[in-house]
Design a protein around this motif. Structure first.
Motif, PDB file in Angstrom:
ATOM      1  N   HIS A 120       0.826  -1.207   0.000  1.00  0.00           N
ATOM      2  CA  HIS A 120       0.000   0.000   0.000  1.00  0.00           C
ATOM      3  C   HIS A 120       0.860   1.257   0.000  1.00  0.00           C
ATOM      4  CE1 HIS A 120      -3.783  -2.211   1.473  1.00  0.00           C
ATOM      5  NE2 HIS A 120      -4.006  -1.763   0.259  1.00  0.00           N
ATOM      6  N   ARG A 121       1.995   1.163   0.727  1.00  0.00           N
ATOM      7  CA  ARG A 121       2.877   2.326   0.763  1.00  0.00           C
ATOM      8  C   ARG A 121       3.432   2.615  -0.643  1.00  0.00           C
ATOM      9  NH1 ARG A 121       4.735   3.761   5.593  1.00  0.00           N
ATOM     10  NH2 ARG A 121       4.950   1.617   6.303  1.00  0.00           N
ATOM     11  N   LEU A 122       3.798   1.531  -1.327  1.00  0.00           N
ATOM     12  CA  LEU A 122       4.314   1.676  -2.684  1.00  0.00           C
ATOM     13  C   LEU A 122       3.248   2.292  -3.598  1.00  0.00           C
ATOM     14  CD1 LEU A 122       6.735   1.049  -4.567  1.00  0.00           C
ATOM     15  CD2 LEU A 122       5.613  -1.105  -5.120  1.00  0.00           C
ATOM     16  N   ARG A 123       2.020   1.816  -3.412  1.00  0.00           N
ATOM     17  CA  ARG A 123       0.933   2.332  -4.235  1.00  0.00           C
ATOM     18  C   ARG A 123       0.697   3.822  -3.951  1.00  0.00           C
ATOM     19  NH1 ARG A 123      -5.109   0.086  -3.674  1.00  0.00           N
ATOM     20  NH2 ARG A 123      -6.164   1.768  -4.783  1.00  0.00           N
ATOM     21  N   ALA A 124       0.778   4.184  -2.670  1.00  0.00           N
ATOM     22  CA  ALA A 124       0.588   5.587  -2.300  1.00  0.00           C
ATOM     23  C   ALA A 124       1.699   6.452  -2.900  1.00  0.00           C
ATOM     24  CB  ALA A 124       0.566   5.728  -0.783  1.00  0.00           C
ATOM     25  N   LEU A 125       2.900   5.901  -2.930  1.00  0.00           N
ATOM     26  CA  LEU A 125       4.032   6.626  -3.508  1.00  0.00           C
ATOM     27  C   LEU A 125       3.805   6.843  -5.008  1.00  0.00           C
ATOM     28  CD1 LEU A 125       6.787   7.730  -2.535  1.00  0.00           C
ATOM     29  CD2 LEU A 125       7.823   5.587  -3.280  1.00  0.00           C
ATOM     30  N   LYS A 126       3.277   5.799  -5.654  1.00  0.00           N
ATOM     31  CA  LYS A 126       2.976   5.929  -7.083  1.00  0.00           C
ATOM     32  C   LYS A 126       1.912   7.004  -7.312  1.00  0.00           C
ATOM     33  CE  LYS A 126       2.246   1.539  -8.520  1.00  0.00           C
ATOM     34  NZ  LYS A 126       2.058   0.380  -9.377  1.00  0.00           N
ATOM     35  N   GLU A 127       0.880   6.963  -6.462  1.00  0.00           N
ATOM     36  CA  GLU A 127      -0.191   7.947  -6.592  1.00  0.00           C
ATOM     37  C   GLU A 127       0.355   9.362  -6.390  1.00  0.00           C
ATOM     38  OE1 GLU A 127      -3.399   7.497  -7.471  1.00  0.00           O
ATOM     39  OE2 GLU A 127      -2.921   5.390  -7.814  1.00  0.00           O
ATOM     40  N   LEU A 128       1.248   9.483  -5.428  1.00  0.00           N
ATOM     41  CA  LEU A 128       1.846  10.787  -5.156  1.00  0.00           C
ATOM     42  C   LEU A 128       2.602  11.299  -6.381  1.00  0.00           C
ATOM     43  CD1 LEU A 128       2.465  12.994  -3.014  1.00  0.00           C
ATOM     44  CD2 LEU A 128       4.520  11.697  -2.422  1.00  0.00           C
ATOM     45  N   ALA A 129       3.334  10.379  -7.007  1.00  0.00           N
ATOM     46  CA  ALA A 129       4.074  10.762  -8.221  1.00  0.00           C
ATOM     47  C   ALA A 129       3.112  11.249  -9.295  1.00  0.00           C
ATOM     48  CB  ALA A 129       4.892   9.578  -8.727  1.00  0.00           C
ATOM     49  N   VAL A 130       1.965  10.546  -9.433  1.00  0.00           N
ATOM     50  CA  VAL A 130       0.984  10.954 -10.438  1.00  0.00           C
ATOM     51  C   VAL A 130       0.410  12.337 -10.086  1.00  0.00           C
ATOM     52  CG1 VAL A 130      -1.202  10.361 -11.547  1.00  0.00           C
ATOM     53  CG2 VAL A 130       0.431   8.552 -10.992  1.00  0.00           C
ATOM     54  N   ASP A 131       0.191  12.579  -8.769  1.00  0.00           N
ATOM     55  CA  ASP A 131      -0.271  13.908  -8.332  1.00  0.00           C
ATOM     56  C   ASP A 131       0.686  14.995  -8.817  1.00  0.00           C
ATOM     57  OD1 ASP A 131      -2.318  12.688  -6.932  1.00  0.00           O
ATOM     58  OD2 ASP A 131      -1.275  12.745  -4.999  1.00  0.00           O
ATOM     59  N   PHE A 132       1.967  14.793  -8.540  1.00  0.00           N
ATOM     60  CA  PHE A 132       2.978  15.781  -8.942  1.00  0.00           C
ATOM     61  C   PHE A 132       2.957  15.959 -10.452  1.00  0.00           C
ATOM     62  CE2 PHE A 132       5.523  14.568  -4.963  1.00  0.00           C
ATOM     63  CZ  PHE A 132       5.124  15.718  -4.283  1.00  0.00           C
ATOM     64  N   LYS A 140       9.560  17.098  -9.153  1.00  0.00           N
ATOM     65  CA  LYS A 140       9.116  16.253  -8.047  1.00  0.00           C
ATOM     66  C   LYS A 140       8.511  14.952  -8.560  1.00  0.00           C
ATOM     67  CE  LYS A 140       8.384  19.499  -4.327  1.00  0.00           C
ATOM     68  NZ  LYS A 140       7.420  20.238  -3.512  1.00  0.00           N
ATOM     69  N   ALA A 141       7.809  15.033  -9.675  1.00  0.00           N
ATOM     70  CA  ALA A 141       7.212  13.823 -10.259  1.00  0.00           C
ATOM     71  C   ALA A 141       8.312  12.837 -10.636  1.00  0.00           C
ATOM     72  CB  ALA A 141       6.371  14.187 -11.476  1.00  0.00           C
ATOM     73  N   VAL A 142       9.336  13.352 -11.313  1.00  0.00           N
ATOM     74  CA  VAL A 142      10.449  12.494 -11.744  1.00  0.00           C
ATOM     75  C   VAL A 142      11.099  11.837 -10.526  1.00  0.00           C
ATOM     76  CG1 VAL A 142      12.785  12.545 -12.703  1.00  0.00           C
ATOM     77  CG2 VAL A 142      10.924  13.698 -13.892  1.00  0.00           C
ATOM     78  N   GLU A 143      11.372  12.665  -9.528  1.00  0.00           N
ATOM     79  CA  GLU A 143      12.019  12.171  -8.318  1.00  0.00           C
ATOM     80  C   GLU A 143      11.180  11.059  -7.670  1.00  0.00           C
ATOM     81  OE1 GLU A 143      12.765  14.322  -4.177  1.00  0.00           O
ATOM     82  OE2 GLU A 143      13.212  15.600  -5.904  1.00  0.00           O
ATOM     83  N   THR A 144       9.881  11.278  -7.597  1.00  0.00           N
ATOM     84  CA  THR A 144       9.012  10.307  -6.919  1.00  0.00           C
ATOM     85  C   THR A 144       8.845   9.033  -7.751  1.00  0.00           C
ATOM     86  OG1 THR A 144       7.847  12.253  -6.110  1.00  0.00           O
ATOM     87  CG2 THR A 144       6.883  10.120  -5.596  1.00  0.00           C
ATOM     88  N   TYR A 145       8.712   9.184  -9.064  1.00  0.00           N
ATOM     89  CA  TYR A 145       8.652   7.990  -9.918  1.00  0.00           C
ATOM     90  C   TYR A 145       9.913   7.148  -9.722  1.00  0.00           C
ATOM     91  CZ  TYR A 145       4.599   9.539 -12.742  1.00  0.00           C
ATOM     92  OH  TYR A 145       3.355   9.897 -13.178  1.00  0.00           O
ATOM     93  N   LYS A 146      11.058   7.846  -9.646  1.00  0.00           N
ATOM     94  CA  LYS A 146      12.316   7.119  -9.473  1.00  0.00           C
ATOM     95  C   LYS A 146      12.368   6.445  -8.103  1.00  0.00           C
ATOM     96  CE  LYS A 146      15.124   9.665 -12.767  1.00  0.00           C
ATOM     97  NZ  LYS A 146      16.168  10.670 -12.974  1.00  0.00           N
TER      98      LYS A 146
END
Ligand code: ZN
Length: 409
Positions: A120-132, A140-146
């Protein structure tokens, strides 16, 4: 009795709504006091969401839209159930509603929670990247996707997003890196796209005058796929290197395969490069010889293409060889009475230059009859995107080599 029932029916929803909101508010206060492990910002955002739901529901009730009111109230109940899925749903809701900051704060607080599974944490991180990403915070999107990929590399959509971002900003080294990664994770063949990316790299080197590097990337591009853009760049390289015979052969091959690219090929060949004056001069001499060769070609295979005809005629006109242009166009226009506006207008201009007034009148009439609105030169056959610029990668739908040509007046 009946009156009473009617009253209940009329106000039931309102009563339920008020009751639920009371519970929600109570819950909020309790949470606030007991200090559940949620950040203040997160609690506030949930409360804000609940209040908004209540306000919306009330508005729907007042305007008599009960269906939407029920939907809103159900949403509020869900929020309070505190299941992870609901938070994800809420985050997605905020994002699709353009309320990026709220989506970000929900996903951030999910990531920070202690009692959450790693998946779930991984999924939330992915969602966060999509938000950015959706919010336009590219870095920030690039950083979070990475960050997501650091945890798990087998993420097709994440890699695909990185590909899109790097292609958008034309960082071809990174675009190449992630496209290769994508080809390993997914099942789609990425060879065509990789070839295009390498051609972009090679083209930049060519125009900067770094020919050795350019050649290297171009060879790699062919190794992946012989895309049209690769073949056109190879033609430019051959002209630069002085391989006129090879250049002729390449041109012939290109025209046979893609006659509709004819005028674009010559446009591309005219694009310059940085280098010594001698180099430039020799290049343009060879280009002129290649044009001569093109004018001599009378292969019926591609002479039926309006693009080839138009390219020839424009070339002849630029050299003031009007009679020769007329000899090509006159039979062609007769054989193709419903030809494109671009050909008609080119032909009429030619007839005017040659003082053929009775023909001018005839063809002008035909031309005006066929006249619709004028359009852009190119469009995407995937999404219909219109542009006068050449695009190997559609700026709208990001597909590669979907460009189609229109003939512009
Ligand atoms: Zn498109």
């Amino acid at each position: 009795m009946e009156l009473y029932l009617e009253w209940i029916q009329e106000y039931l929803l309102a009563i339920v709504a008020v009751a639920i909101m009371t519970v929600l508010f109570f819950h909020y206060l309790v949470e606030k006091d007991t200090g559940v492990k949620l950040s203040k910002r997160y609690r506030n955002s949930i409360f804000e969401a609940q209040s908004k739901v209540f306000l919306n529901a009330t508005q729907y009730l007042i305007s008599g839209n009960k269906d939407l009111a029920i939907k809103e109230i159900l949403n509020a109940v869900d929020i309070n159930r505190e299941t992870i899925e609901t938070y994800f749903a809420l985050g997605g809701l905020f994002r699709s509603n353009g309320e990026i900051e709220k989506a970000i704060s929900i996903h951030r607080s999910l990531i920070a929670r202690e009692n959450i599974s790693e998946s779930h944490r991984l999924r939330a991180l992915k969602e966060l990247a999509v938000d950015f990403d959706k919010g336009g915070f590219v870095d920030k999107a690039v950083e979070t996707y990475k960050d997501v990929l650091k945890i798990n590399r087998d993420q097709f959509e994440v890699i695909q997003s990185l590909c899109r971002i790097y292609e958008d900003v034309e960082d071809w080294d990174q675009a190449y890196h992630y496209r290769i990664m994508l080809s390993k994770v997914g099942h789609n063949n990425q060879a065509e796209t990789i070839s295009h990316i390498l051609v972009q790299k090679a083209k930049i080197y060519f125009e900067k005058g770094e020919f050795a590097k350019s050649r290297e990337d171009l060879e790699d591009a062919f190794r992946f796929a012989p895309s049209v853009s690769a073949k056109i760049l190879r033609l430019r390289v051959q002209l630069h290197d002085g391989n006129l015979e090879q250049a002729k052969f390449s041109l012939l091959e290109l025209l046979k395969e893609h006659p509709m690219y004819a005028s674009f090929i010559f446009e591309s060949l005219e694009e310059g490069f940085k280098g010594a004056e001698d180099d430039q001069e020799q290049y343009s001499t060879r280009l002129s010889m290649l044009r001569d060769y093109f004018l001599e070609l009378d292969d019926s295979e591609f002479l039926s293409s309006p693009s080839v005809i138009l390219s020839k005629v424009r070339l002849l006109k630029s050299r003031n060889l009007l009679e020769r242009a007329y000899k090509i166009m006159e039979p062609w226009v007769k054989d193709h009475p419903h030809t494109s506006q671009a050909i008609y207008s080119e032909y009429i201009k030619l007839l005017i230059d040659l003082d053929k007034s009775s023909e001018v009148v005839k063809y002008t009439k035909d031309f005006l009859n066929s006249f619709h609105q004028s359009l852009t030169k190119h469009y995407c056959n995937e999404c219909g995107y219109n542009s006068d610029e050449i695009f190997w990668r559609c700026p709208q739908c990001h597909s590669w080599e979907t460009i189609q040509f229109r003939w512009k007046v």
